[in-house]
Scaffold this active site. Sequence first.
Site, PDB file in Angstrom:
ATOM      1  N   SER A  86     -39.123  -7.790  23.327  1.00 48.21           N
ATOM      2  CA  SER A  86     -40.338  -8.582  23.153  1.00 48.21           C
ATOM      3  C   SER A  86     -40.023  -9.904  22.488  1.00 48.21           C
ATOM      4  CB  SER A  86     -41.355  -7.805  22.318  1.00 48.21           C
ATOM      5  OG  SER A  86     -40.764  -7.375  21.125  1.00 48.21           O
TER       6      SER A  86
ATOM      7  N   GLU B 193     -44.132  -9.206  32.107  1.00 42.98           N
ATOM      8  CA  GLU B 193     -43.669 -10.578  31.855  1.00 42.98           C
ATOM      9  C   GLU B 193     -42.202 -10.610  32.270  1.00 42.98           C
ATOM     10  OE1 GLU B 193     -43.651 -11.683  27.661  1.00 42.98           O
ATOM     11  OE2 GLU B 193     -44.322 -13.699  28.139  1.00 42.98           O
TER      12      GLU B 193
ATOM     13  N   HIS C  19     -40.597  -7.437  30.552  1.00 42.19           N
ATOM     14  CA  HIS C  19     -41.363  -7.098  29.349  1.00 42.19           C
ATOM     15  C   HIS C  19     -42.662  -6.401  29.739  1.00 42.19           C
ATOM     16  CE1 HIS C  19     -43.472  -8.686  25.471  1.00 42.19           C
ATOM     17  NE2 HIS C  19     -43.066  -7.442  25.323  1.00 42.19           N
TER      18      HIS C  19
ATOM     19  N   ASN D  31     -45.987 -13.108  23.479  1.00 40.83           N
ATOM     20  CA  ASN D  31     -45.972 -13.033  22.019  1.00 40.83           C
ATOM     21  C   ASN D  31     -46.074 -14.388  21.329  1.00 40.83           C
ATOM     22  OD1 ASN D  31     -46.099 -10.286  21.463  1.00 40.83           O
ATOM     23  ND2 ASN D  31     -43.987 -10.036  22.162  1.00 40.83           N
TER      24      ASN D  31
HETATM   25  N1  CAA Z   1     -50.888   6.830  29.698  1.00 34.98           N
HETATM   26  C1  CAA Z   1     -51.767   6.954  30.709  1.00 34.98           C
HETATM   27  N2  CAA Z   1     -53.062   6.617  30.599  1.00 34.98           N
HETATM   28  C2  CAA Z   1     -53.483   6.163  29.392  1.00 34.98           C
HETATM   29  C3  CAA Z   1     -52.620   6.011  28.292  1.00 34.98           C
HETATM   30  C4  CAA Z   1     -51.270   6.360  28.482  1.00 34.98           C
HETATM   31  N3  CAA Z   1     -50.360   6.231  27.512  1.00 34.98           N
HETATM   32  N4  CAA Z   1     -53.337   5.507  27.238  1.00 34.98           N
HETATM   33  C5  CAA Z   1     -54.595   5.355  27.678  1.00 34.98           C
HETATM   34  N5  CAA Z   1     -54.694   5.744  28.974  1.00 34.98           N
HETATM   35  C6  CAA Z   1     -55.862   5.621  29.855  1.00 34.98           C
HETATM   36  C7  CAA Z   1     -56.961   6.566  29.525  1.00 34.98           C
HETATM   37  O1  CAA Z   1     -56.808   7.783  30.215  1.00 34.98           O
HETATM   38  C8  CAA Z   1     -58.190   5.784  30.022  1.00 34.98           C
HETATM   39  O2  CAA Z   1     -58.296   5.879  31.440  1.00 34.98           O
HETATM   40  P1  CAA Z   1     -59.670   5.455  32.225  1.00 34.98           P
HETATM   41  O3  CAA Z   1     -59.794   3.966  32.141  1.00 34.98           O
HETATM   42  O4  CAA Z   1     -59.409   5.911  33.612  1.00 34.98           O
HETATM   43  O5  CAA Z   1     -60.769   6.162  31.526  1.00 34.98           O
HETATM   44  C9  CAA Z   1     -57.846   4.350  29.698  1.00 34.98           C
HETATM   45  O6  CAA Z   1     -56.416   4.305  29.628  1.00 34.98           O
HETATM   46  C10 CAA Z   1     -58.457   3.906  28.418  1.00 34.98           C
HETATM   47  O7  CAA Z   1     -58.046   4.796  27.372  1.00 34.98           O
HETATM   48  P2  CAA Z   1     -59.012   5.475  26.309  1.00 34.98           P
HETATM   49  O8  CAA Z   1     -60.358   5.731  26.928  1.00 34.98           O
HETATM   50  O9  CAA Z   1     -58.278   6.608  25.672  1.00 34.98           O
HETATM   51  O10 CAA Z   1     -59.120   4.442  25.140  1.00 34.98           O
HETATM   52  P3  CAA Z   1     -59.578   2.943  25.144  1.00 34.98           P
HETATM   53  O11 CAA Z   1     -60.666   2.678  26.115  1.00 34.98           O
HETATM   54  O12 CAA Z   1     -59.777   2.670  23.704  1.00 34.98           O
HETATM   55  O13 CAA Z   1     -58.293   2.158  25.659  1.00 34.98           O
HETATM   56  C11 CAA Z   1     -56.248   1.041  25.367  1.00 34.98           C
HETATM   57  C12 CAA Z   1     -57.040   2.277  25.058  1.00 34.98           C
HETATM   58  C13 CAA Z   1     -55.925   0.977  26.863  1.00 34.98           C
HETATM   59  C14 CAA Z   1     -54.944   1.144  24.574  1.00 34.98           C
HETATM   60  C15 CAA Z   1     -57.097  -0.227  24.983  1.00 34.98           C
HETATM   61  O14 CAA Z   1     -57.563  -0.103  23.661  1.00 34.98           O
HETATM   62  C16 CAA Z   1     -56.349  -1.518  25.094  1.00 34.98           C
HETATM   63  O15 CAA Z   1     -56.210  -2.085  26.166  1.00 34.98           O
HETATM   64  N6  CAA Z   1     -55.829  -2.032  23.937  1.00 34.98           N
HETATM   65  C17 CAA Z   1     -55.049  -3.248  23.885  1.00 34.98           C
HETATM   66  C18 CAA Z   1     -53.655  -2.939  24.331  1.00 34.98           C
HETATM   67  C19 CAA Z   1     -52.771  -4.148  24.276  1.00 34.98           C
HETATM   68  O16 CAA Z   1     -53.162  -5.244  23.952  1.00 34.98           O
HETATM   69  N7  CAA Z   1     -51.487  -3.924  24.591  1.00 34.98           N
HETATM   70  C20 CAA Z   1     -50.496  -4.936  24.520  1.00 34.98           C
HETATM   71  C21 CAA Z   1     -49.843  -4.848  23.184  1.00 34.98           C
HETATM   72  S1  CAA Z   1     -48.585  -6.053  23.033  1.00 34.98           S
HETATM   73  C22 CAA Z   1     -47.250  -5.344  23.741  1.00 34.98           C
HETATM   74  O17 CAA Z   1     -47.227  -4.223  24.167  1.00 34.98           O
HETATM   75  C23 CAA Z   1     -46.045  -6.163  23.835  1.00 34.98           C
HETATM   76  C24 CAA Z   1     -45.385  -6.690  22.661  1.00 34.98           C
HETATM   77  O18 CAA Z   1     -44.341  -7.275  22.860  1.00 34.98           O
HETATM   78  C25 CAA Z   1     -45.857  -6.573  21.278  1.00 34.98           C
END
Ligand code: CAA
Length: 282
Positions: free
Chosen positions: A118, A151, A139, A189
């Site tokens: 990242s 990415e 990424h 990032n």
């Molecule tokens: N595997 C498979 N499916 C998953 C999962 C996983 N690990 N985690 C969640 N899901 C699915 C759920 O089953 C659900 O499916 P549906 O849409 O079909 O209902 C969906 O994803 C949403 O999950 P939840 O209902 O449990 O929970 P939520 O609505 O609160 O969503 C989330 C959870 C997807 C994590 C959401 O909160 C989100 O998008 N958060 C932001 C995530 C983000 O910004 N990620 C990037 C971080 S930065 C990074 O990764 C890179 C870096 O370099 C730092």
Amino acid sequence: MNNISVIGSGTMGNGIAHVFAQHGYQVALIDISEEALKKALATISKNLDRQVAKEKITEADKTATLANITTFTEVAQGVKYADLVIEAATENFEIKKQIFQTMDAHSPAKAILATNTSSISITKIAAETKRPAQVIGMHFMNPVPVMKLVEVIRGYATSDETTQAVMEASAKLQKSPVEVNDYPGFVANRILMPMINEAIYTLFEGVAGVEEIDTVMKLGMAHPMGPLQLADFIGLDVCLSIMKVLHEGFGNPKYAPCPLLVNMVTAGYKGVKTGEGFYHYT
Ligand code: CAA
């Protein structure tokens, strides 16, 4: 491309193995510890169950996905037949350097070597190999099975052929790849982390509380998570290390990590993974 090797079976590595295996690739998942590999397979199985429960895939798809994954504890063995190797190990240059040297020595000459880093320079990692034109950043975002972005980061020496192959492989996973160049923080990032750091400054300066700051960004900007909850989810140590990369890489004081973030990481408050961050996790 048919054979994919993934090095590191933590949160990102198991997610990457999951999506490739689900799209019919043969995946070699590699980690130094048998225990970590067992845990990764259990996590993949649990995440596939979520997709079955949501009727996104069938039980048969789940079985086929798991059957596409083989585990290894030696990098040299696990990369032997790879067309594409994706390194998703600890975010530490010395560790990645060693892994890339081993990948380079043991994978087929035509294999592409990718990293899920990242924040570490792709150009610097590529310089440790004898095939810098075939080294690239891939990424993925957490949670990998859900987030649509890959990415794709071109190092200084990355070839057009390598970039095109990785863009195509990402699209086959039904993800949206975006090509960017290798400068500190890349694009994701460089933009995300200063927002998180600013949210921490907003808390540090007493402008508002944790829940208030997150609520403003969730309800006001339609972000799925507020920035402080997202920081906990990513890991506060990871956030701090990326801010340091931006600060050192650009030499601009606007990227200075908030002292509160520094203190929390020093005290071991790293977010979800340690049970304590801006929120408490049980
Ligand atoms: N595997 C498979 N499916 C998953 C999962 C996983 N690990 N985690 C969640 N899901 C699915 C759920 O089953 C659900 O499916 P549906 O849409 O079909 O209902 C969906 O994803 C949403 O999950 P939840 O209902 O449990 O929970 P939520 O609505 O609160 O969503 C989330 C959870 C997807 C994590 C959401 O909160 C989100 O998008 N958060 C932001 C995530 C983000 O910004 N990620 C990037 C971080 S930065 C990074 O990764 C890179 C870096 O370099 C730092």
